[in-house]
Design a protein around this motif. Structure first.
Motif, PDB file in Angstrom:
ATOM      1  N   SER A   1       0.851  -1.190   0.000  1.00 17.38           N
ATOM      2  CA  SER A   1       0.000   0.000   0.000  1.00 17.38           C
ATOM      3  C   SER A   1       0.883   1.235   0.000  1.00 17.38           C
ATOM      4  O   SER A   1       1.505   1.550   1.021  1.00 17.38           O
ATOM      5  CB  SER A   1      -0.922   0.027   1.217  1.00 17.38           C
ATOM      6  OG  SER A   1      -1.618   1.255   1.292  1.00 17.38           O
ATOM      7  N   PRO A   2       0.968   1.953  -1.109  1.00 17.47           N
ATOM      8  CA  PRO A   2       1.729   3.196  -1.117  1.00 17.47           C
ATOM      9  C   PRO A   2       1.196   4.207  -0.102  1.00 17.47           C
ATOM     10  O   PRO A   2       1.966   4.964   0.491  1.00 17.47           O
ATOM     11  CB  PRO A   2       1.547   3.709  -2.554  1.00 17.47           C
ATOM     12  CG  PRO A   2       1.240   2.487  -3.361  1.00 17.47           C
ATOM     13  CD  PRO A   2       0.446   1.605  -2.443  1.00 17.47           C
ATOM     14  N   THR A   3      -0.103   4.198   0.115  1.00 16.68           N
ATOM     15  CA  THR A   3      -0.707   5.123   1.080  1.00 16.68           C
ATOM     16  C   THR A   3      -0.205   4.855   2.490  1.00 16.68           C
ATOM     17  O   THR A   3       0.139   5.779   3.235  1.00 16.68           O
ATOM     18  CB  THR A   3      -2.236   5.010   1.039  1.00 16.68           C
ATOM     19  OG1 THR A   3      -2.702   5.303  -0.277  1.00 16.68           O
ATOM     20  CG2 THR A   3      -2.882   5.964   2.031  1.00 16.68           C
TER      21      THR A   3
ATOM     22  N   ARG B   1       2.290   4.560  -7.333  1.00 19.60           N
ATOM     23  CA  ARG B   1       1.232   4.929  -6.378  1.00 19.60           C
ATOM     24  C   ARG B   1       0.107   3.899  -6.319  1.00 19.60           C
ATOM     25  O   ARG B   1      -0.882   4.105  -5.619  1.00 19.60           O
ATOM     26  CB  ARG B   1       0.654   6.307  -6.746  1.00 19.60           C
ATOM     27  CG  ARG B   1       1.635   7.455  -6.587  1.00 19.60           C
ATOM     28  CD  ARG B   1       0.966   8.787  -6.880  1.00 19.60           C
ATOM     29  NE  ARG B   1       1.859   9.912  -6.642  1.00 19.60           N
ATOM     30  CZ  ARG B   1       2.721  10.385  -7.533  1.00 19.60           C
ATOM     31  NH1 ARG B   1       2.787   9.829  -8.735  1.00 19.60           N
ATOM     32  NH2 ARG B   1       3.505  11.406  -7.233  1.00 19.60           N
ATOM     33  N   GLY B   2       0.213   2.826  -7.057  1.00 18.60           N
ATOM     34  CA  GLY B   2      -0.820   1.803  -7.045  1.00 18.60           C
ATOM     35  C   GLY B   2      -2.105   2.225  -7.717  1.00 18.60           C
ATOM     36  O   GLY B   2      -3.151   1.598  -7.502  1.00 18.60           O
TER      37      GLY B   2
ATOM     38  N   ALA C   1      -8.754  -1.021  -1.807  1.00 18.32           N
ATOM     39  CA  ALA C   1      -7.721  -1.082  -2.839  1.00 18.32           C
ATOM     40  C   ALA C   1      -6.862   0.172  -2.864  1.00 18.32           C
ATOM     41  O   ALA C   1      -5.664   0.112  -3.134  1.00 18.32           O
ATOM     42  CB  ALA C   1      -8.369  -1.296  -4.208  1.00 18.32           C
ATOM     43  N   GLY C   2      -7.446   1.326  -2.573  1.00 19.05           N
ATOM     44  CA  GLY C   2      -6.703   2.563  -2.640  1.00 19.05           C
ATOM     45  C   GLY C   2      -5.825   2.825  -1.431  1.00 19.05           C
ATOM     46  O   GLY C   2      -4.923   3.677  -1.497  1.00 19.05           O
TER      47      GLY C   2
ATOM     48  N   GLN D   1      -7.346  -1.877   6.818  1.00 16.58           N
ATOM     49  CA  GLN D   1      -7.226  -1.304   8.166  1.00 16.58           C
ATOM     50  C   GLN D   1      -7.275   0.216   8.169  1.00 16.58           C
ATOM     51  O   GLN D   1      -7.261   0.827   9.239  1.00 16.58           O
ATOM     52  CB  GLN D   1      -5.919  -1.768   8.815  1.00 16.58           C
ATOM     53  CG  GLN D   1      -5.844  -3.258   9.084  1.00 16.58           C
ATOM     54  CD  GLN D   1      -5.372  -4.040   7.862  1.00 16.58           C
ATOM     55  OE1 GLN D   1      -5.143  -3.476   6.785  1.00 16.58           O
ATOM     56  NE2 GLN D   1      -5.210  -5.341   8.021  1.00 16.58           N
ATOM     57  N   MET D   2      -7.355   0.815   6.999  1.00 19.06           N
ATOM     58  CA  MET D   2      -7.470   2.274   6.921  1.00 19.06           C
ATOM     59  C   MET D   2      -8.915   2.725   6.784  1.00 19.06           C
ATOM     60  O   MET D   2      -9.195   3.926   6.832  1.00 19.06           O
ATOM     61  CB  MET D   2      -6.675   2.784   5.717  1.00 19.06           C
ATOM     62  CG  MET D   2      -5.174   2.560   5.810  1.00 19.06           C
ATOM     63  SD  MET D   2      -4.365   3.673   6.972  1.00 19.06           S
ATOM     64  CE  MET D   2      -4.495   5.222   6.092  1.00 19.06           C
TER      65      MET D   2
END
Length: 335
Positions: free
Chosen positions: A112-114, A144-145, A253-254, A258-259
């Motif tokens: 996850s880039p985020t 950045r996926g 997906a973005g 867990q976010m």
């Protein structure tokens, strides 16, 4: 001007007008809630994070992380090698390693880039400036996926379209199952050719990725076709609505499951889009690590959905046979 005999004027049912006026805003509100709510409430919630090093040295790091109550789920490791292995196994999203040269932050932008960016910002907010090492980096063509995130909706639409087509074309039983499996397999091969061979945003085993993309599509299409086989058009609308309005925005997906706010994060992983995205990351970037869970989830959807297709076809065939038998008996009774 007189009305010709036998001509009837049809007046619109006022209930249809009321249904349009009421249902359209409700659907809009539902869609806005499903897509905007997770995006507006994105934040770490028990995000798995490793801490490695001697206990005395890592105590201060753990205290800093504990200040962000409920944000991280801390996993302790003896050294950097163990923390790296945990990241590669998809046990944690990253790890803070305390060494003699200072702290180091291990991330996995492929997961996850985020989250990788969030971990850097979280430590910076605590006054720490560790060196950052991307253990499992995202592909150069999709740092950045964004491409992987963008694939969720087309695969869901392809599955919904396949399930709807099978239902509307009147395919039943084995023919319906064959059509669903064949269409999903072609979608998987085509999607892998585009994402891996052309765009080069997937970097794992080509056939494993094609199988994952096909399985994700089949999970959606079999669910939609199964509900339609049992419930008719109502089932078709229900399946398409749930998978579009919940499956897509709750997939994580973005960012990461867990976010997302609960229960969106957990629910999304039980739906085909979320499970399919997690499985695709595993087979493409992590050599299949942690792939069993999402693969079993997708398989469960396929088995139940195709079972419903076969059951619905058998029930309709039995009803049709009973109707023909009753029609055959009527002349004899009349005679």
């Amino acid at each position: 001007m007189s009305t010709p005999p036998g001509t009837h004027h049809t007046h619109p049912d006022p209930r249809h007008l009321i249904a349009v006026v009421v249902l359209v805003p409700l659907l809009a509100a539902l869609a806005l809630w499903a897509f905007a709510w997770p995006a507006a409430r994105t934040a770490p919630r028990d995000l798995p994070l490793g801490v490695a090093g001697p206990a005395a040295a890592t105590a201060q790091v753990e205290q800093r992380l504990a200040r962000q109550q409920g944000a991280f789920e801390i996993h302790r490791y003896a050294d950097e090698a163990a923390a790296r292995q945990a990241i590669e196994d998809r046990t944690v999203y990253g790890a803070v390693v305390v060494t003699d040269q200072g702290p180091a932050l291990l991330t996995a932008s492929a997961a996850s880039p985020t989250v990788a960016q969030l971990l850097q910002q979280a430590l910076a907010a605590e006054g720490a400036q560790p060196r950052t090492v991307d253990v499992v980096a995202a592909p150069e063509n999709d740092p950045r996926g964004a491409a992987l995130t963008a694939s969720v909706l087309p695969l869901a639409l392809a599955g919904i379209a396949a399930g709807a087509a099978v239902s509307l074309f009147g395919l039943r039983g084995v023919r319906a199952v064959t059509a669903l499996v064949g269409a999903s397999a072609l979608v998987g091969v085509t999607a892998a050719a585009i994402a891996h061979s052309w765009l080069e945003v997937l970097t794992g085993d080509w056939w494993a990725e094609a199988a994952t993309l096909g399985l994700s599509t089949l999970a959606v299409s079999s669910a939609v076709a199964g509900l339609a086989a049992l419930m008719g058009r109502a089932g078709l609308g229900l399946g398409a609505g749930v998978l579009m309005l919940l499956g897509n925005p709750f997939s994580g997906a973005g960012s990461a499951p867990q976010m997302l706010p609960e229960p969106a994060g957990a629910l999304g992983q039980w739906l085909p889009p979320g499970a399919g995205t997690t499985l695709l990351r595993s087979v493409s970037y992590f050599d299949g690590a942690a792939a069993l869970g999402p693969a079993m989830t997708l398989t469960w959807w396929v088995v139940v959905g195709l079972g419903a297709v076969l059951l619905g076809g058998a029930l309709k065939s039995r009803t049709a046979t009973s109707g023909e038998s009753a029609a055959d008996r009527r002349p004899a009774l009349a005679g």
